[in-house]
Design a protein around this motif. Sequence first.
Motif, PDB file in Angstrom:
ATOM      1  N   LYS A 151       1.487  15.629 -12.682  1.00 35.00           N
ATOM      2  CA  LYS A 151       0.309  16.296 -13.247  1.00 35.00           C
ATOM      3  C   LYS A 151       0.230  17.763 -12.835  1.00 35.00           C
ATOM      4  CE  LYS A 151      -2.564  12.184 -13.541  1.00 35.00           C
ATOM      5  NZ  LYS A 151      -3.687  11.448 -12.944  1.00 35.00           N
ATOM      6  N   LEU A 158       3.631   5.971  -5.573  1.00 32.59           N
ATOM      7  CA  LEU A 158       3.482   6.092  -7.032  1.00 32.59           C
ATOM      8  C   LEU A 158       2.350   7.056  -7.380  1.00 32.59           C
ATOM      9  CD1 LEU A 158       4.006   2.372  -8.080  1.00 32.59           C
ATOM     10  CD2 LEU A 158       5.534   4.297  -8.557  1.00 32.59           C
ATOM     11  N   ASN A 159       1.247   6.958  -6.658  1.00 36.09           N
ATOM     12  CA  ASN A 159       0.130   7.873  -6.905  1.00 36.09           C
ATOM     13  C   ASN A 159       0.513   9.318  -6.588  1.00 36.09           C
ATOM     14  OD1 ASN A 159      -1.643   5.895  -7.815  1.00 36.09           O
ATOM     15  ND2 ASN A 159      -2.429   5.479  -5.766  1.00 36.09           N
ATOM     16  N   MET A 160       1.283   9.505  -5.510  1.00 32.16           N
ATOM     17  CA  MET A 160       1.738  10.851  -5.162  1.00 32.16           C
ATOM     18  C   MET A 160       2.679  11.387  -6.243  1.00 32.16           C
ATOM     19  SD  MET A 160       2.311  10.260  -1.062  1.00 32.16           S
ATOM     20  CE  MET A 160       3.230  11.753  -0.820  1.00 32.16           C
ATOM     21  N   SER A 161       3.526  10.514  -6.783  1.00 31.37           N
ATOM     22  CA  SER A 161       4.443  10.923  -7.848  1.00 31.37           C
ATOM     23  C   SER A 161       3.673  11.352  -9.089  1.00 31.37           C
ATOM     24  CB  SER A 161       5.390   9.777  -8.207  1.00 31.37           C
ATOM     25  OG  SER A 161       6.211   9.453  -7.121  1.00 31.37           O
ATOM     26  N   GLU A 162       2.674  10.572  -9.454  1.00 32.61           N
ATOM     27  CA  GLU A 162       1.854  10.928 -10.622  1.00 32.61           C
ATOM     28  C   GLU A 162       1.150  12.258 -10.408  1.00 32.61           C
ATOM     29  OE1 GLU A 162      -0.757   7.774 -11.789  1.00 32.61           O
ATOM     30  OE2 GLU A 162       0.918   6.408 -12.212  1.00 32.61           O
ATOM     31  N   ASP A 163       0.662  12.491  -9.191  1.00 32.97           N
ATOM     32  CA  ASP A 163       0.004  13.759  -8.872  1.00 32.97           C
ATOM     33  C   ASP A 163       0.999  14.918  -8.973  1.00 32.97           C
ATOM     34  OD1 ASP A 163      -2.389  15.213  -7.882  1.00 32.97           O
ATOM     35  OD2 ASP A 163      -1.064  15.622  -6.172  1.00 32.97           O
ATOM     36  N   ASP A 164       2.223  14.709  -8.496  1.00 34.22           N
ATOM     37  CA  ASP A 164       3.259  15.749  -8.607  1.00 34.22           C
ATOM     38  C   ASP A 164       3.533  16.079 -10.068  1.00 34.22           C
ATOM     39  OD1 ASP A 164       3.592  16.048  -5.885  1.00 34.22           O
ATOM     40  OD2 ASP A 164       5.288  14.655  -5.768  1.00 34.22           O
ATOM     41  N   GLN A 223       3.885   1.594  -1.301  1.00 36.93           N
ATOM     42  CA  GLN A 223       4.468   1.768  -2.627  1.00 36.93           C
ATOM     43  C   GLN A 223       3.443   2.347  -3.601  1.00 36.93           C
ATOM     44  OE1 GLN A 223       5.715  -2.337  -2.882  1.00 36.93           O
ATOM     45  NE2 GLN A 223       7.880  -1.744  -2.849  1.00 36.93           N
ATOM     46  N   ILE A 224       2.226   1.840  -3.551  1.00 32.43           N
ATOM     47  CA  ILE A 224       1.156   2.355  -4.418  1.00 32.43           C
ATOM     48  C   ILE A 224       0.875   3.815  -4.097  1.00 32.43           C
ATOM     49  CG2 ILE A 224      -1.308   2.147  -4.969  1.00 32.43           C
ATOM     50  CD1 ILE A 224      -0.949  -0.919  -4.557  1.00 32.43           C
ATOM     51  N   LEU A 225       0.842   4.148  -2.807  1.00 32.03           N
ATOM     52  CA  LEU A 225       0.620   5.530  -2.393  1.00 32.03           C
ATOM     53  C   LEU A 225       1.719   6.439  -2.934  1.00 32.03           C
ATOM     54  CD1 LEU A 225      -0.918   7.659  -0.735  1.00 32.03           C
ATOM     55  CD2 LEU A 225       0.471   6.978   1.231  1.00 32.03           C
ATOM     56  N   GLU A 268       0.834  -1.204   0.000  1.00 36.14           N
ATOM     57  CA  GLU A 268       0.000   0.000   0.000  1.00 36.14           C
ATOM     58  C   GLU A 268       0.869   1.253   0.000  1.00 36.14           C
ATOM     59  OE1 GLU A 268      -3.232   0.194   2.821  1.00 36.14           O
ATOM     60  OE2 GLU A 268      -3.553  -1.976   2.662  1.00 36.14           O
TER      61      GLU A 268
END
Length: 80
Positions: free
Chosen positions: A59, A51-57, A47-49, A45
């Motif tokens: 964007k 990655l999601n934070m990285s994608e948000d950064d 690691q997924i968090l 969880e």
Amino acid sequence: MTGADNIRNSIIDKLLTISNKDYLLALYKLVSTSNVNEEIIQLSEAQILMLNMSEDDIKNNRIVSQEELDKIDLEWLKSL
């Protein structure tokens, strides 16, 4: 996290600090020619968090260029 996850994350942390291209190429050849089963890796969880934070950064354009990061790293190293 399992023992394998801890080892994998430790290796990744160490790899991120290596800048010698020849050394990295040798490691790449070692890893790419090894007999590793192609299995699906289950991400934690955390690691997924991340990655999601990285994608948000990305964007939201909260990024730093490699050049700027190199300057920041150099300043940090000088302060040691």
